[in-house]
Structures are given as structure tokens and as C-alpha cells.
Design an enzyme around this catalytic site. Sequence first.
Site, PDB file in Angstrom:
ATOM      1  CD  GLU A  90      -9.651   8.718  -3.467  1.00 40.56           C
ATOM      2  OE1 GLU A  90     -10.013   8.511  -4.454  1.00 40.56           O
ATOM      3  OE2 GLU A  90      -7.976   8.908  -3.685  1.00 40.56           O
ATOM      4  CB  CYS A 103      -7.363   1.820   3.895  1.00 43.75           C
ATOM      5  SG  CYS A 103      -5.798   2.966   3.710  1.00 43.75           S
ATOM      6  CB  CYS A 110      -0.505  16.113   1.866  1.00 39.00           C
ATOM      7  SG  CYS A 110       0.508  14.746   3.166  1.00 39.00           S
ATOM      8  CB  CYS A 114       6.338  12.610  -0.708  1.00 42.83           C
ATOM      9  SG  CYS A 114       6.123  12.061   1.397  1.00 42.83           S
ATOM     10  CB  CYS A 117       2.934  10.241  -2.829  1.00 44.52           C
ATOM     11  SG  CYS A 117       1.014  10.178  -2.004  1.00 44.52           S
ATOM     12  CB  CYS A 333       0.317   2.405  -0.987  1.00 42.16           C
ATOM     13  SG  CYS A 333       0.362   1.588   0.230  1.00 42.16           S
TER      14      CYS A 333
HETATM   15  N1  SAH Z   1       1.455  10.230   5.294  1.00 41.49           N
HETATM   16  C1  SAH Z   1       1.637   8.576   5.593  1.00 41.49           C
HETATM   17  C2  SAH Z   1       0.360   7.881   5.445  1.00 41.49           C
HETATM   18  C3  SAH Z   1       0.566   7.763   4.171  1.00 41.49           C
HETATM   19  S1  SAH Z   1       0.386   6.714   2.445  1.00 41.49           S
HETATM   20  C4  SAH Z   1       2.960   8.436   5.178  1.00 41.49           C
HETATM   21  O1  SAH Z   1       3.433   9.252   4.182  1.00 41.49           O
HETATM   22  O2  SAH Z   1       3.611   7.402   5.725  1.00 41.49           O
HETATM   23  C5  SAH Z   1       0.479   5.167   2.849  1.00 41.49           C
HETATM   24  C6  SAH Z   1       1.869   4.383   2.466  1.00 41.49           C
HETATM   25  O3  SAH Z   1       1.823   4.623   1.052  1.00 41.49           O
HETATM   26  C7  SAH Z   1       3.222   5.058   2.784  1.00 41.49           C
HETATM   27  O4  SAH Z   1       4.705   4.006   3.038  1.00 41.49           O
HETATM   28  C8  SAH Z   1       4.505   5.493   1.218  1.00 41.49           C
HETATM   29  O5  SAH Z   1       5.241   6.055   1.742  1.00 41.49           O
HETATM   30  C9  SAH Z   1       3.484   4.596   0.243  1.00 41.49           C
HETATM   31  N2  SAH Z   1       3.071   4.837  -1.006  1.00 41.49           N
HETATM   32  C10 SAH Z   1       2.831   6.652  -1.752  1.00 41.49           C
HETATM   33  N3  SAH Z   1       2.869   6.603  -2.080  1.00 41.49           N
HETATM   34  C11 SAH Z   1       3.026   5.426  -3.141  1.00 41.49           C
HETATM   35  C12 SAH Z   1       3.884   4.822  -4.506  1.00 41.49           C
HETATM   36  N4  SAH Z   1       3.045   5.700  -5.222  1.00 41.49           N
HETATM   37  N5  SAH Z   1       3.573   3.465  -4.697  1.00 41.49           N
HETATM   38  C13 SAH Z   1       3.448   2.394  -2.982  1.00 41.49           C
HETATM   39  N6  SAH Z   1       3.274   3.240  -2.007  1.00 41.49           N
HETATM   40  C14 SAH Z   1       3.546   4.772  -2.268  1.00 41.49           C
END
Ligand code: SAH
Length: 370
Positions: A90, A103, A110, A114, A117, A333
Amino acid sequence: MPTETFTGLPLDELVARLGSRSRALAARRWLFETKPVPAALAERIPGVNTEAWTALRATAPLPAWRIADRRQAADGTTKLVVELSGAAVETVLIPGRGRSTVCVSSQAGCTRACRFCATATLGFTRNLTAGEIVLQYLLARVEAPLDAPARNVVFMGMGEPMDNVEAVLAAASLLTDEAAPRLSANNVTVSTSGVLPGMQRFLRESAAHLALSLNATTDALRGQLMPHNRVWPVAALLDTLRDDHVRGSGRRYFIEYVLWDEVNDSGADAARLVALLTGLPAHVNLIPHNAFAGNRFRAPTEERVLAFQRLVHEGGVRCLVRWPRGSEIAAACGQLALMSDPRSADPRAGGASSGQSPRSSPGRRRERGP
Ligand code: SAH
């Protein structure tokens, strides 16, 4: 999949293949000026010797791509589901005042786990090539409003960029070299969940900005939320930023902090965050959690988000809130998981990524940034 693609060829390589710098610049500019984005390289292009071009087309074609889905939110945030060879990712275009942000994804899926996410629920398909990352920018920029060209790129889509650091470094370099699209390194930001070896290499080799997704101020909590924190804990991550700062890189560091209700949004969390960042030119982006099906985390109330922001700000650390953009099309995000509906029960059923925008900052003007 061809090993080399036109969008992934470094400029010096393109110069060598085409026999002159002016041909290389003409070729790259041709691609970035052609609308709609071509499915394949044209047989001839102006300013480039046909023989050299024909040889190049045969060995370095465009990456194979198809837009499988396109969704636009009311605020103009547009999410593309881009099918590549054997993978789908995406890409999100987020319009802003005077300029838009693209973006991009760095991996299909991945390997990091986390807990908050949506991308983590997909598993891992493969790393993207530099050419596929640049291609996403090319595809998304045509979605930008005329008065807000796409001049910012954030590597905040699907995937962990530092697990694919070679391709990410190459893509950042391609986006900022002297041919098209000639972005400023200041307008390219790579976000990491804290994969230290890649992060260190990136800081040494790139002039682009770094965003660190910190999300918690203690190893105990961060280790629960982001399991790889057990390998690369908070102090090691921040020491690396400090070393880079002391080396005189001149960078600002974006610190991403997703806020969860009663998990990491207390006054004590804010105080620890300020203490951790003391002495660093850091800029905190608070991201209220974006919900997705099957996930138990919740965002704090707006009052609690603003109270947290105020505490960080009063502690002397720049701090903006990234209110969700495009969440109704699952483009915010942490929602990027190839779902079409953020409330959908099955994350594989259809599209998701990363629009977030600053809306308020006590006593501060709006600033650019990821
Ligand atoms: N893997 C990288 C880039 C992708 S995530 C990283 O972690 O930085 C981009 C951002 O989205 C990160 O700051 C992550 O903490 C945030 N993120 C992930 N899941 C989220 C969610 N459910 N709600 C809000 N932000 C989220």
C-alpha cells in the site's frame, strides 16, 4: 522479476549505460514527466540515443506494477494498493498545504511483531527493491492536487525499512539525486521501529531524516509492545541518535510515539519521554492509536492526548499531534494491511497505511515533518 529496473538504476549507472549525463537526465526526466505513469518504457524518448535506449530497455525495464485498488478519503488522502511481482503493498498520498506527502512501503508485510500494528498481522512476503520503492512515489505523485505537488516522502508504509536497508538507502538516494524527481534530503524521512544495525548504517550513509518509533519510555513496556526491543533496548537506540548528533550530522530526529489509553499516556510517561530526549534535537510526533479489527488497543480521549502533548511541550521538547488522516479508508498509520474496510474482521480481505497530520501544537506554528 528482473534483477535490475529503470527506477532502481543509480544515476551514475544510468550515465554509464546511456553514454552521457545529459541522456541520463533526459531519460529520468522523461519518466517523471509522463502522465499517466507508463506501464512500460517507451520505444524512443527525446534526447536519448535510440540504440543505447533500446539496450537499456531490454535489461532494465520498469518494475511490473498494477494498481489493484484506489481509495480516496474525504480530505483527499488517497490509498493505492499496488501489485508488484509476487507481492502487494500500500502507498498513500497525503495532501497538505502547498505540498503533499507520499508514504511508501519498504516491504510486503513485515517480520517484526509490533502488537499494535495491522501490517504485523500479514506476515512477511518479501523485501521491495529500490526500483519498486521509487515506483510507488511515481504512482502516488500523480494523485497530488495541482496546488500541492508531492515533495515529501516518508518511509512509513508497510514494512520495517531497516530490515531492507540496502534498498531503502538506494531509493532515498535515487529520490534525491540531481535527476528527477530531485527531492531534498530534508524532505525524505525513513521511519524505524528500532532495528539498530540498519539504523546505524542509515545514519552513516544517508542525509535523509530518521524517525524512531519509540512508543514507550521503559524497556519493560516497549519489550511487550515491540518484541525486538529485547535485542535493541531504548538506551541503545537513543545513544545511537546522540552519537549521530555529536558527530555533527545536523539532523533533527523525529520521535514517533503512538498513544494508547492507560498504557503509555500518563504524566509519568510524558516526564520520562522528556528526560530521554534531553540534549537531542528531537521532534515528537504523537499518534493516537488507529484501531483495526481484532486489536484490543484504544486511543486516549482527545483531552488526554492534548494533556500529554502539553506536558512534553512544557518539558521543552517540540511536539505535534498527528491526528488520523484517511482512517475511513484504512490509510492511517498502522492500518496498512491490505484491508478495504478498517472494521473488517479479516485483515486479508481487502486495503490499509499511514496518513497522519499535525493539527495542533500549543504555542507553536505548524511545521513540516513526517
Ligand atoms: N516499521 C516502521 C515504519 C512503519 S510504521 C516503524 O515502525 O517506524 C509507521 C508508524 O506507525 C510507526 O511510528 C508506528 O509506531 C505507527 N503505528 C503502527 N501501528 C499503529 C496504529 N495502530 N495506530 C497508530 N500508529 C501506528
